[in-house]
Design an enzyme around this catalytic site. Sequence first.
Site, mmCIF file in Angstrom:
data_model
loop_
_atom_site.group_PDB
_atom_site.id
_atom_site.type_symbol
_atom_site.label_atom_id
_atom_site.label_comp_id
_atom_site.label_asym_id
_atom_site.label_seq_id
_atom_site.Cartn_x
_atom_site.Cartn_y
_atom_site.Cartn_z
ATOM 1 C CB SER A 195 72.939 33.263 33.156
ATOM 2 O OG SER A 195 73.945 32.481 33.769
ATOM 3 C CE LYS B 227 73.364 33.321 29.631
ATOM 4 N NZ LYS B 227 73.747 32.258 28.766
ATOM 5 C CG HIS C 66 76.943 35.846 32.326
ATOM 6 N ND1 HIS C 66 76.920 34.502 31.999
ATOM 7 C CD2 HIS C 66 76.655 35.896 33.649
ATOM 8 C CE1 HIS C 66 76.641 33.785 33.068
ATOM 9 N NE2 HIS C 66 76.475 34.614 34.083
ATOM 10 C CG ASN C 67 77.456 32.435 28.632
ATOM 11 O OD1 ASN C 67 76.825 32.940 29.548
ATOM 12 N ND2 ASN C 67 76.964 31.468 27.886
ATOM 13 C CD GLU D 242 79.398 30.168 32.596
ATOM 14 O OE1 GLU D 242 78.433 30.959 32.641
ATOM 15 O OE2 GLU D 242 79.318 29.041 32.088
HETATM 16 P P1 NBP Z 1 68.026 22.618 23.142
HETATM 17 O O1 NBP Z 1 68.962 23.716 22.823
HETATM 18 O O2 NBP Z 1 68.539 21.247 23.274
HETATM 19 O O3 NBP Z 1 66.849 22.620 22.039
HETATM 20 C C1 NBP Z 1 65.840 21.635 22.047
HETATM 21 C C2 NBP Z 1 64.493 22.276 21.751
HETATM 22 O O4 NBP Z 1 64.529 22.948 20.471
HETATM 23 C C3 NBP Z 1 63.390 21.240 21.662
HETATM 24 O O5 NBP Z 1 62.231 21.773 22.241
HETATM 25 C C4 NBP Z 1 63.229 21.058 20.148
HETATM 26 O O6 NBP Z 1 61.979 20.587 19.751
HETATM 27 C C5 NBP Z 1 63.401 22.477 19.697
HETATM 28 N N1 NBP Z 1 63.614 22.615 18.253
HETATM 29 C C6 NBP Z 1 64.664 22.263 17.481
HETATM 30 BR BR1 NBP Z 1 66.151 21.401 18.074
HETATM 31 N N2 NBP Z 1 64.507 22.574 16.189
HETATM 32 C C7 NBP Z 1 63.286 23.143 16.125
HETATM 33 C C8 NBP Z 1 62.540 23.692 15.050
HETATM 34 N N3 NBP Z 1 63.036 23.749 13.810
HETATM 35 N N4 NBP Z 1 61.309 24.172 15.328
HETATM 36 C C9 NBP Z 1 60.817 24.140 16.569
HETATM 37 N N5 NBP Z 1 61.479 23.666 17.648
HETATM 38 C C10 NBP Z 1 62.706 23.168 17.410
HETATM 39 O O7 NBP Z 1 67.199 22.972 24.483
HETATM 40 P P2 NBP Z 1 67.726 23.535 25.890
HETATM 41 O O8 NBP Z 1 69.001 22.889 26.325
HETATM 42 O O9 NBP Z 1 66.525 23.491 26.778
HETATM 43 O O10 NBP Z 1 68.073 25.065 25.575
HETATM 44 C C11 NBP Z 1 67.132 25.974 25.062
HETATM 45 C C12 NBP Z 1 67.824 27.286 24.766
HETATM 46 O O11 NBP Z 1 68.334 27.820 25.998
HETATM 47 C C13 NBP Z 1 69.028 27.159 23.836
HETATM 48 O O12 NBP Z 1 69.103 28.273 22.999
HETATM 49 C C14 NBP Z 1 70.200 27.126 24.779
HETATM 50 O O13 NBP Z 1 71.394 27.583 24.184
HETATM 51 C C15 NBP Z 1 69.729 28.070 25.870
HETATM 52 N N6 NBP Z 1 70.356 27.886 27.182
HETATM 53 C C16 NBP Z 1 70.607 26.662 27.655
HETATM 54 C C17 NBP Z 1 71.199 26.514 28.902
HETATM 55 C C18 NBP Z 1 71.460 25.164 29.475
HETATM 56 O O14 NBP Z 1 72.040 25.099 30.563
HETATM 57 N N7 NBP Z 1 71.045 24.090 28.814
HETATM 58 C C19 NBP Z 1 71.495 27.629 29.667
HETATM 59 C C20 NBP Z 1 71.193 28.870 29.171
HETATM 60 C C21 NBP Z 1 70.616 28.988 27.929
HETATM 61 P P3 NBP Z 1 61.766 19.001 19.484
HETATM 62 O O15 NBP Z 1 61.493 18.424 20.820
HETATM 63 O O16 NBP Z 1 60.579 18.964 18.579
HETATM 64 O O17 NBP Z 1 63.017 18.484 18.839
#
Ligand code: NBP
Length: 482
Positions: free
Chosen positions: A133, A187, A190-191, A194
């Site tokens: 988080s 987690k 937690h959300n 939130e």
């Molecule tokens: P995203 O959730 O937007 O995912 C994008 C990533 O997933 C890219 O690297 C993409 O690769 C990859 N991907 C996908 Br889509 N399909 C794929 C596949 N079949 N094989 C391999 N790679 C694949 O990214 P994020 O916002 O950085 O979040 C990452 C994780 O962290 C998520 O689970 C999210 O829920 C969690 N999270 C996010 C936050 C936040 O604030 N954003 C906070 C806490 C947790 P590509 O570039 O090749 O499409």
Amino acid sequence: MTEQKKLAQIGVVGLAVMGSNIARNFARHGHTVAVYNRSHDKTEHFMENFASEGDFIPADSIESFVNSLERPRRALIMVKAGGPTDAVIEQLADAMEPGDIIIDGGNSLYTDTIRREAEMSERGLNFVGAGISGGEEGALNGPSIMPGGPEESYESLGPLLESVSAKVDGTPCCTHIGPNGAGHFVKMVHNGIEYADMQVIGEAYHLLRYAAGMDPQEIAEVFREWNSGDLDSYLVEITAEVLSQVDAETGKPLIDVIVDSAGQKGTGRWTVKAALDLGIPTTGIGEAVFARALSGARAQRAATIANLPAGQLVAEGVKDRAAFIEDVRRALYASKLVAYAQGFDEIKAGSQEHGWNVDPRDLATIWRGGCIIRAKFLNRIVEAYNNNPEVESLLLDPYFNNEMSGLIDSWRRIVVEATTRGLPIPVFASSLSYYDSLRAERLPAALIQGQRDFFGAHTYERTDKDGHFHTLWSGDRTEVEA
Ligand code: NBP
């Protein structure tokens, strides 16, 4: 002599926002980090921008990524939850060896984590579902990390994760939560908390705006002041920032040009679904999720706004503004306490159901920094569980109990004030009803049992003797023991 190939202590798969930032965080802490992304241009872009920040080993295939990791290999997956995470796990598992560790740092559903952990364990791999988080900024500068999975993998993984996590008073905001899905479950809750926390802040704002007639700048000042007391928290702090923002295009407060329709990605909904399955009344979180859903029901709202009778509303503003502001602060604090108490109840029930042995003190400790619900009063929750780890509800802890005595009258006044003005306060009001239900000597559930027995012969228990009983409702109405 051949030169020894440099290996990475950890690798990150997925270089979108979260993955890039956490990879940089590891590197900034002196670790060598392997990086890989399905679309290679993202890896190239990452190296162009951040290679100078530390030691990175870019990979263009899963195999070369895995080969660049020291043993036991540690690969952190930061990709979209669901199918994409399963796909990456499968690719890693095929390339890895027994004893290696796969960490899923995404927002995965804890039941998926339980399944994945069992599947990987069969293949001799350690699988760690870790809730992370703190959003984008936390991933870079220190998130709160909630790793589950096998205890033994924490020995090799823990120091690495702790090094990049937030620290409060020198204590890392990361600890082993429990086996398999425990980290992602916690987690998720937690959300959920939130969601409730954000909603009660929203309700407080709404009352100050539409009952006390204050403008966003004035309200921002109130939140700034609140942030130096019991309500000291990240969410209260950013509320003041959002409320003081002026829209450059129109010159209006930004809050007035933002569409009042809240989005959600699903973790709040999951928290409520899990609570329903566990039979735990997380009413604050539930109402917060429904409030977002209602705000998003734009077509229905377009039809109902101004078309539902409101009755006789109090139209004039509040008489004593200072007293009203203090009442709102107390109602906010009380409702927030209820939301946390309910969230911890759900974690306790989930832990019991799955045999995780989660220590609630660990959570209150690691949520003090890095995460979105970080707040000063989490220290009080640690103390409450230190006083009595088995406390039936956080609301019974002597400190919180005493706090409630000072909050309850204001809380009741605010629910009345809002209701007579027709202002919606779903979490303030439902939390008060929950609180009064916990206090109540008799609940209307007795009548419900009577009704159930009437139409379905579901039987009832009696207050004066043991056993289950049924009244012959369609017969002579005598009672029989079931
Ligand atoms: P995203 O959730 O937007 O995912 C994008 C990533 O997933 C890219 O690297 C993409 O690769 C990859 N991907 C996908 Br889509 N399909 C794929 C596949 N079949 N094989 C391999 N790679 C694949 O990214 P994020 O916002 O950085 O979040 C990452 C994780 O962290 C998520 O689970 C999210 O829920 C969690 N999270 C996010 C936050 C936040 O604030 N954003 C906070 C806490 C947790 P590509 O570039 O090749 O499409």
